[in-house]
Structure formats: C-alpha cells, structure tokens
Design an enzyme around this catalytic site. Structure first.
Site, PDB file in Angstrom:
ATOM      1  N   ASP A   7      35.522  47.546  38.005  1.00  0.00           N
ATOM      2  CA  ASP A   7      36.616  46.632  37.761  1.00  0.00           C
ATOM      3  C   ASP A   7      36.169  45.256  38.269  1.00  0.00           C
ATOM      4  O   ASP A   7      35.200  45.158  39.019  1.00  0.00           O
ATOM      5  CB  ASP A   7      37.859  47.129  38.514  1.00  0.00           C
ATOM      6  CG  ASP A   7      39.005  46.151  38.420  1.00  0.00           C
ATOM      7  OD1 ASP A   7      39.273  45.655  37.300  1.00  0.00           O
ATOM      8  OD2 ASP A   7      39.630  45.879  39.469  1.00  0.00           O
ATOM      9  N   ASP A   9      38.493  41.988  39.201  1.00  0.00           N
ATOM     10  CA  ASP A   9      39.308  41.354  40.247  1.00  0.00           C
ATOM     11  C   ASP A   9      39.611  42.339  41.378  1.00  0.00           C
ATOM     12  O   ASP A   9      40.152  43.423  41.143  1.00  0.00           O
ATOM     13  CB  ASP A   9      40.626  40.837  39.652  1.00  0.00           C
ATOM     14  CG  ASP A   9      40.392  39.820  38.535  1.00  0.00           C
ATOM     15  OD1 ASP A   9      39.309  39.208  38.499  1.00  0.00           O
ATOM     16  OD2 ASP A   9      41.306  39.642  37.700  1.00  0.00           O
TER      17      ASP A   9
HETATM   18 MG   LIG Z   1      41.371  44.982  40.154  1.00  0.00          MG
END
Ligand SMILES: [Mg+2]
Ligand SMILES: [Zn+2]
Length: 192
Positions: A7, A9
């Site tokens: 992922d 962020d």
């Molecule tokens: Mg995230």
C-alpha cells in the site's frame, strides 16, 4: 517467487491524516526507513508493486495528472536510494463505481501477476503490506501473506474489530522488509 505488494499512504509515505489524501507533491513525505526498505527489497531480488486506492481522483479532489507527478517523483526517489517500484497500480474509482480494482478487490494484484506472466495462484508466495483492514483483506483475497504495519492510519487495537487477521503485525515497512527477507531465506533453506 519474490514479490511484494505495498500500500502507499501510511506504508511508504506518511499517512496524510484521517480521511485525507495526498493531493500534491508537497504533501508526500517518505516514512523514515521506507527508502532503505525498498533498497533492501531490490538487493534481495524482490519485485515490488504499489497497490493503492486513490478515490480522491474519482471524487475530483485532485487530478490524475497530480497523481502521476507524485508517482513519478516517488519512483525517482526510490531509484536514487537504490530501490525499485516496478509499477504502481492505483484505483481512482469511488466506492459507488463498483470497479474490480478498489481494495479489498484484487484487480490490481491480478494485473501485476499478469505483468509477471504468472497465474494469480502464485500470489500466495507474495506478501501484501498495508496499514488498514482493506489492505489486509485485499492481500488475503489474493492469497498473499499479509503484514499490518503500525506506521499509518491504525494501531494494533483496531485489528480486533476487523473481519480479517493479518499474518504479522510490525512497526513499519523496514521491519516488514526484514521479516519478509528472513522468511524468504528460511523457506529456501527448507526447500533444499
Ligand atoms: Mg494506507
Ligand atoms: Zn477501481
């Protein structure tokens, strides 16, 4: 097969705040250790993909062009640090659009496996690293091993309320990298 899905962020760069998006370059800051982690993946022969939901584009909060610029700069910084992001897959759709790429759906993982010319079943040899339940759910849905990192949106207390359980919980991407690489060594030894 050495493959890792990350992922973005809260894993690679600082989580931009609850319900918020990274809307411009100025708001993109690498988490301490993330660049080192990506370098270690590269040195140990791992292929790294980013799989990120960025519905802010679909909602018109920031443009695809802005997202592309942020991605380009992120990849450049990673290369400069000795790492490599092979490809970043983004879902820019909103919840309502019912696409097959918004995590926990696995359209992006499928696309990455296609790119690697491997069947989706090979994703079970890979890891998904994320900071939210949808990341862990996406990883599980694709058959990956999953690692929940505490560098993002949620702390470990959240896991109790989740429908899915991560295989591991570690502090951040650098710790996840160490775990993945040492597990990789171990399973290769076992295979001999
Ligand atoms: Mg995230
Ligand atoms: Zn999508």
């Amino acid at each position: 097969m050495k493959i890792v899905f990350l992922d973005r962020d809260g894993v690679i760069n600082e989580f931009p705040g609850n319900g918020n998006y990274v809307t411009k370059l100025k708001e993109f800051h690498f988490i301490p250790g993330a660049l080192e982690a990506l370098k270690r993946f590269k040195e140990n022969g791992y292929t790294v993909f980013v799989v990120s939901n960025q519905a802010g584009v679909g909602k018109g909060i920031y443009s695809q062009k802005k997202l592309d610029l942020i991605t380009r700069r992120m990849k450049e910084a990673v290369l400069k640090a000795g790492g490599k992001i092979t490809k970043a897959y983004y879902c820019t759709h909103t919840n309502q659009q019912n696409c097959d790429c918004r995590k926990p759906a696995i359209g992006s993982i499928r696309a990455a496996m296609n790119m690697m010319k491997k069947p989706l079943s090979h994703a079970q040899h890979g890891y998904f690293v994320g900071d939210t339940e949808v990341d862990i759910a996406a990883g599980k849905n694709a058959g990956c091993k999953t690692i929940f990192v505490l560098s993002g949106m949620q702390d470990r207390r959240f896991v109790r309320g989740w429908k899915v359980r991560p295989d591991h919980i570690v502090k951040d991407l650098l710790a996840a990298t160490d775990l993945i690489i040492s597990n990789g060594h171990r399973s290769r030894r076992k295979a001999k």
